[in-house]
Design a protein around this motif. Structure first.
Motif, PDB file in Angstrom:
ATOM      1  N   ILE A   1       4.274 -16.119  -0.809  1.00 17.98           N
ATOM      2  CA  ILE A   1       4.786 -16.969  -0.009  1.00 17.98           C
ATOM      3  C   ILE A   1       5.995 -17.995  -0.951  1.00 17.98           C
ATOM      4  N   PRO A   2       7.186 -18.111  -0.679  1.00 16.37           N
ATOM      5  CA  PRO A   2       7.985 -17.531   0.611  1.00 16.37           C
ATOM      6  C   PRO A   2       7.718 -16.026   0.634  1.00 16.37           C
ATOM      7  N   GLU A   3       7.719 -15.500   2.196  1.00 21.43           N
ATOM      8  CA  GLU A   3       7.434 -14.132   2.315  1.00 21.43           C
ATOM      9  C   GLU A   3       8.401 -13.489   1.774  1.00 21.43           C
ATOM     10  N   LYS A   4       9.759 -13.534   1.950  1.00 19.74           N
ATOM     11  CA  LYS A   4      10.872 -12.758   1.189  1.00 19.74           C
ATOM     12  C   LYS A   4      10.845 -12.898  -0.013  1.00 19.74           C
ATOM     13  N   SER A   5      10.036 -12.578  -0.944  1.00 17.84           N
ATOM     14  CA  SER A   5       9.633 -12.422  -2.185  1.00 17.84           C
ATOM     15  C   SER A   5       9.220 -11.045  -2.588  1.00 17.84           C
ATOM     16  N   VAL A   6       9.695 -10.391  -3.615  1.00 14.40           N
ATOM     17  CA  VAL A   6       9.351  -8.920  -3.875  1.00 14.40           C
ATOM     18  C   VAL A   6       9.135  -8.681  -5.269  1.00 14.40           C
ATOM     19  N   THR A   7       8.055  -8.061  -5.449  1.00 16.61           N
ATOM     20  CA  THR A   7       7.612  -7.609  -6.812  1.00 16.61           C
ATOM     21  C   THR A   7       7.655  -6.133  -7.081  1.00 16.61           C
ATOM     22  N   ALA A   8       7.930  -5.716  -8.190  1.00 17.35           N
ATOM     23  CA  ALA A   8       8.240  -4.323  -8.553  1.00 17.35           C
ATOM     24  C   ALA A   8       7.752  -3.931  -9.894  1.00 17.35           C
ATOM     25  N   PHE A   9       7.118  -2.680 -10.329  1.00 21.80           N
ATOM     26  CA  PHE A   9       7.182  -2.129 -11.367  1.00 21.80           C
ATOM     27  C   PHE A   9       8.180  -0.991 -11.692  1.00 21.80           C
ATOM     28  N   ALA A  10       8.417  -0.759 -12.751  1.00 19.24           N
ATOM     29  CA  ALA A  10       9.420   0.576 -13.280  1.00 19.24           C
ATOM     30  C   ALA A  10       9.037   1.009 -14.613  1.00 19.24           C
ATOM     31  N   GLY A  11       8.982   2.471 -14.813  1.00 18.00           N
ATOM     32  CA  GLY A  11       8.748   2.789 -16.153  1.00 18.00           C
ATOM     33  C   GLY A  11       9.696   2.702 -17.000  1.00 18.00           C
ATOM     34  N   VAL A  12       9.457   2.439 -18.355  1.00 15.94           N
ATOM     35  CA  VAL A  12      10.659   2.332 -19.412  1.00 15.94           C
ATOM     36  C   VAL A  12      10.211   3.266 -20.670  1.00 15.94           C
ATOM     37  N   THR A  13      11.215   4.138 -20.961  1.00 12.85           N
ATOM     38  CA  THR A  13      11.202   5.180 -21.590  1.00 12.85           C
ATOM     39  C   THR A  13      12.009   4.734 -23.027  1.00 12.85           C
ATOM     40  N   GLU A  14      11.620   5.429 -24.147  1.00 12.25           N
ATOM     41  CA  GLU A  14      12.573   5.318 -25.324  1.00 12.25           C
ATOM     42  C   GLU A  14      13.567   6.410 -25.390  1.00 12.25           C
ATOM     43  N   GLU A  15      14.906   6.086 -25.623  1.00 11.26           N
ATOM     44  CA  GLU A  15      15.987   7.048 -25.677  1.00 11.26           C
ATOM     45  C   GLU A  15      15.699   7.742 -27.167  1.00 11.26           C
ATOM     46  N   LEU A  16      15.968   8.958 -26.854  1.00 12.48           N
ATOM     47  CA  LEU A  16      15.989   9.956 -28.022  1.00 12.48           C
ATOM     48  C   LEU A  16      17.120  10.063 -28.972  1.00 12.48           C
TER      49      LEU A  16
ATOM     50  N   PRO B   1       3.249  -3.353  -5.251  1.00 11.78           N
ATOM     51  CA  PRO B   1       1.851  -3.480  -4.380  1.00 11.78           C
ATOM     52  C   PRO B   1       1.941  -3.321  -3.183  1.00 11.78           C
ATOM     53  N   GLY B   2       0.972  -2.736  -2.525  1.00 16.89           N
ATOM     54  CA  GLY B   2       0.874  -2.172  -1.167  1.00 16.89           C
ATOM     55  C   GLY B   2       1.456  -1.060  -0.551  1.00 16.89           C
ATOM     56  N   TYR B   3       2.237  -0.498  -1.360  1.00  8.37           N
ATOM     57  CA  TYR B   3       3.056   0.909  -1.028  1.00  8.37           C
ATOM     58  C   TYR B   3       2.298   1.963  -1.622  1.00  8.37           C
ATOM     59  N   GLY B   4       2.410   3.183  -0.984  1.00  8.59           N
ATOM     60  CA  GLY B   4       1.677   4.238  -1.611  1.00  8.59           C
ATOM     61  C   GLY B   4       0.297   3.869  -1.812  1.00  8.59           C
ATOM     62  N   ASP B   5      -0.214   4.461  -2.968  1.00  7.09           N
ATOM     63  CA  ASP B   5      -1.514   4.374  -3.329  1.00  7.09           C
ATOM     64  C   ASP B   5      -1.691   3.226  -4.176  1.00  7.09           C
ATOM     65  N   MET B   6      -0.748   2.199  -4.377  1.00  9.46           N
ATOM     66  CA  MET B   6      -1.033   0.717  -5.122  1.00  9.46           C
ATOM     67  C   MET B   6      -1.492  -0.178  -4.398  1.00  9.46           C
ATOM     68  N   PRO B   7      -2.733  -0.761  -4.621  1.00 11.10           N
ATOM     69  CA  PRO B   7      -3.388  -1.624  -3.866  1.00 11.10           C
ATOM     70  C   PRO B   7      -2.390  -3.046  -3.884  1.00 11.10           C
TER      71      PRO B   7
ATOM     72  N   GLY C   1      -4.655  -5.439 -20.817  1.00 14.13           N
ATOM     73  CA  GLY C   1      -6.171  -5.003 -20.485  1.00 14.13           C
ATOM     74  C   GLY C   1      -5.928  -4.804 -18.695  1.00 14.13           C
ATOM     75  N   PHE C   2      -4.845  -5.081 -18.147  1.00 17.75           N
ATOM     76  CA  PHE C   2      -4.812  -4.947 -16.691  1.00 17.75           C
ATOM     77  C   PHE C   2      -4.590  -3.560 -16.313  1.00 17.75           C
ATOM     78  N   PHE C   3      -5.408  -2.846 -15.326  1.00 16.96           N
ATOM     79  CA  PHE C   3      -5.077  -1.510 -15.062  1.00 16.96           C
ATOM     80  C   PHE C   3      -4.507  -1.484 -13.338  1.00 16.96           C
ATOM     81  N   VAL C   4      -3.357  -0.804 -13.500  1.00 15.67           N
ATOM     82  CA  VAL C   4      -2.847  -0.728 -12.233  1.00 15.67           C
ATOM     83  C   VAL C   4      -3.059   0.604 -11.652  1.00 15.67           C
ATOM     84  N   ALA C   5      -3.978   0.839 -10.807  1.00 16.21           N
ATOM     85  CA  ALA C   5      -4.208   1.885 -10.026  1.00 16.21           C
ATOM     86  C   ALA C   5      -3.323   2.405  -9.385  1.00 16.21           C
ATOM     87  N   GLY C   6      -3.374   3.997  -9.082  1.00 14.83           N
ATOM     88  CA  GLY C   6      -2.376   4.712  -8.407  1.00 14.83           C
ATOM     89  C   GLY C   6      -2.037   5.843  -9.211  1.00 14.83           C
ATOM     90  N   ARG C   7      -2.299   6.927  -8.616  1.00 12.90           N
ATOM     91  CA  ARG C   7      -1.821   8.077  -9.117  1.00 12.90           C
ATOM     92  C   ARG C   7      -0.386   8.602  -9.009  1.00 12.90           C
TER      93      ARG C   7
END
Length: 204
Positions: free
Chosen positions: A189-204, A156-162, A74-80
């Motif tokens: 914190i620690p500040e050198k920690s990174v989070t990321a999203f990436a899309g996953v598609t199903e192979e045809l 988060p924090g890059y482009g239009d993702m809050p 139910g979490f919505f990730v805003a960002g066009r």
């Protein structure tokens, strides 16, 4: 794969060229006296030995909308832009890495600003390299399930993702178990920690 998977020791190689670039150098144009270059490299290797790269990830089912992505809890990730790049994805890869606090504590103990900058550059580049390594490992794992993990990541924090989306990573991945905390300004914190999203598609 809604269960969290943890990689305790990511096999990151010493990113010497990237560290030098982060410090403002260019390997083809910048000329440093050999004594200074040797000192910087020795300091960088000492900092690298203090990095403890580890990561955690999961894959959530998702619905891509024009203005963002709705995840299975139910979490919505805003960002066009994020939504546009995830077109066709039915799942979203969610990941976080950290190099730990030891290297940053050592950075803060440095009396010379130049050497502290080397420690900071090493920690930052190792965090990025750790995310690259985690993503490559996950690409192989997901391919066995007939899924393709996109190369491009969104944080988060890059482009239009809050930046507030950091809270999702912190809660869903239980980053406190990796020794990571989140302050009131949504910085990890620690500040050198990174989070990321990436899309996953199903192979045809």
């Amino acid at each position: 794969m809604t269960d969290r998977s943890t990689v305790e020791h990511l096999p990151v190689l010493f990113p010497e060229k990237e560290i030098f670039y982060r410090l403002g150098g260019n390997v083809t144009k910048t000329v440093l006296p050999e004594k200074i270059r040797a000192e910087y490299r020795r300091t960088a290797l000492q900092a690298f030995e203090l990095c403890r790269p580890c990561g955690r990830w999961l894959v959530a089912t998702a619905q891509v909308r024009p203005d963002g992505v709705m995840l299975d809890d139910g979490f919505f990730v805003a960002g066009r832009d994020f939504a546009a790049r995830c077109a066709g994805a039915t799942r979203i890869w969610c990941a976080a890495v950290t190099v730990g606090s030891e290297v940053l504590s050592a950075r803060d103990r440095q009396e010379r600003v130049a050497l502290a900058a080397v420690y900071d550059a090493v920690a930052g580049e190792c965090a990025d390299a750790a995310m690259d390594m985690l993503q490559k490992q996950c690409m192989t794992t997901l391919r066995r399930n007939g899924w393709t993990l996109a190369v491009r990541r969104y944080s988060p924090g890059y482009g239009d993702m809050p930046l507030s989306v950091q809270r999702y990573f912190y809660d869903r991945l239980k980053l406190d178990e990796l020794g990571i905390s989140l302050n009131t300004n949504n910085f990890l914190i620690p500040e050198k920690s990174v989070t990321a999203f990436a899309g996953v598609t199903e192979e045809l």
